[in-house]
Design an enzyme around this catalytic site. Structure first.
Site: not given
Lengths: 326, 326
Positions: B107-108, B110, B113-114, B117, B158
């Site tokens: 999930p973005v 949120a 750490g999108s 990643a 992150d």
């Protein structure tokens, strides 16, 4: 002919629990009072009738109890009141019998200081009935003794505020210091209706502190700082800051494990309805929460708390401690 | 022919926000990954397609952007990925054009750490595509640079966890120390679906700290102690203590003002469904919460969170950091 005395309930605005560990707390007397009527009897028994406790009965001179309402449990419930009466009798070496009728609108076992208010009013009514001027210090001491039966080792906050009224910065060792509050403090009290054992909750906090001293001790210390900030905000009439500090205090009480979902729901409902801040008050785990509301939002805050399942009432600080009525 | 690399999402288990002020935090990589496919182009443009951001388009060598999907906003969304690609090209003085296709289930916005990643996977895929062995340190550094575009002055958590995986005790100045976690840590992540600006929330905490230093600083310090206790509990496999510490940490985050009603409701629903503890994770004010669940209660906890209006998934720690797939 009877004598009527009354004493106020209290709300802890800041610092419950932290006060046990030597930090300051802030407590205010509120305009919800316990009234006690004392009358002379022709015999030497003490008759106590406390409809709010659903208990009444007779104590003989030899301290035998005969229940009128509430069975043998009534004895436990009425014992603090008997202690207050007995101390007055002892103090003045009186052997009169008395009737004590309690009319109290203070919710019981809700952290509002009901038992201390009743004890203070009882001591005052009975001493006046016997024609004796009693000092406030003696009323406090007697209410404190009555509290000891209820709470074991009470902090002394409840008998202090019931006796003196007003808004106090309370310190376990140093005792109370009045806070000079000029403005109105419009409060809404929300009662979860859940009775809880203060002793068990206090002991849960002690266990958490023993388990995580490096976490809980700084929170306790910071709790003291919240109360000191709040005392300044009270003197300055800065309700916005007071509200923010109440929110912070509530979360810190959650951190030591004494809030619960119902209390949190009432707290959120009050904030959403326009309260400047809201927190649990007293021991937690049930009992009451208190919200600071702008004067024009009191009704909305009351309604919001009731919609969420609590019982709510508006409370205002009072400077009137224990007093003879009429 | 394309090269695929993947990198894990993260969950902050302890110490978000407090880490900004020099306290340790604990973060775990979870088995939810961003996959990035890199392909060579015949021209020198960089094409990026990120369906989860609803954005795609072309960056020219002179860094002109031509949107394919998402209009000019797509440029902002894709910029961190472009930065990752460009740094690889710069690092090896390559002038190739590349296609970058992102497939991410993280999930973005949120707090999972999108973006880090995706950046770590992008750097790894593109460098392998160009036939270059890139060190993990370089991947970290590049993902960190990409993060700077998103967060201004990111803590570095992150990009660290996306690069290295595992469970880390993270310290702003001292960097990461691996925690040796032998047991499974069965987590449920609940997403409020509310996107929030990390920067605004971090700045709100800073303001509260400046306003009430004597209250907020001890809470921050105590937050560090929670993380240190938790690190020991993780090494010992003591999930009960971990859960209790998560509950304490959540309340401390409430005290600095970053929780809200929706997060609290998800947290309570998870606890009632049998979770050993639950807390918000990441910046707060929306985003996600995380619950520690006994393995046999995972389904109930997921269901409870979804009944309360959140989106929930089971997450397990992974030791796999960024890697080439297949």
């Amino acid at each position: 002919m009877g004598v009527v005395a009354s004493a106020p309930a209290k709300i802890i605005l800041f610092g419950e629990h932290f006060v046990v560990y030597g930090e300051p707390a802030i407590v205010t007397a509120i305009n919800k009072r316990a009234h006690v009527t004392a009358e002379l009897r022709t015999d030497k028994r003490i008759y106590i009738n406390s409809p709010n406790l659903k208990a009444s009965g007779y104590f003989s001179q030899k301290n035998r109890f005969q229940a009128e309402q509430g069975g043998q449990e009534a004895r436990i419930k009425l014992e603090p009141i008997r202690i207050a009466v007995q101390q007055i009798l002892n103090l003045y070496k009186e052997e009169n019998g008395v009737n004590v009728n309690v009319q109290s609108k203070i919710p019981v076992a809700a952290g509002l200081g009901s038992s201390a208010a009743v004890a203070a009013a009882t001591a005052t009514a009975v001493s006046r009935l016997l024609g004796i001027e009693i000092s406030r210090e003696d009323v406090f001491r007697i209410a404190y003794e009555a509290e000891r039966f209820v709470h074991g080792t009470p902090s002394g906050i409840d008998p202090t505020i019931s006796t003196y009224g007003g808004v106090l910065l309370f310190h376990k060792d140093r005792g109370p210091t009045p806070i000079n509050v000029k403005e109105d403090i419009p409060l809404v009290v929300g009662d979860t209706g859940i009775e809880r054992s203060t002793g068990e909750i206090v002991s849960g906090v002690r266990q958490r502190r023993e388990r995580y001293p490096s976490i809980v001790n700084p929170i306790i210390k910071a709790g003291g700082k919240v109360a000191l900030h709040a005392a300044k905000a009270l003197e300055a009439g800065d309700l916005t800051t007071l509200g923010e500090l109440m929110n912070i205090n509530h979360a810190m009480l959650s951190a030591i494990g004494v809030s619960n979902e119902f209390l949190d729901r009432l707290v959120y409902s009050a904030r959403k309805a326009g309260a400047l801040g809201a927190k649990l008050t007293g021991a937690g785990g049930g009992g009451c929460m208190v919200a600071l509301s702008p004067p024009d939002k009191l009704k909305q805050v009351v309604n919001a708390i009731e919609r969420e399942g609590g019982t709510a009432f508006v409370a205002r600080k009072t400077n009137e401690g224990v007093k003879i009525e009429g």
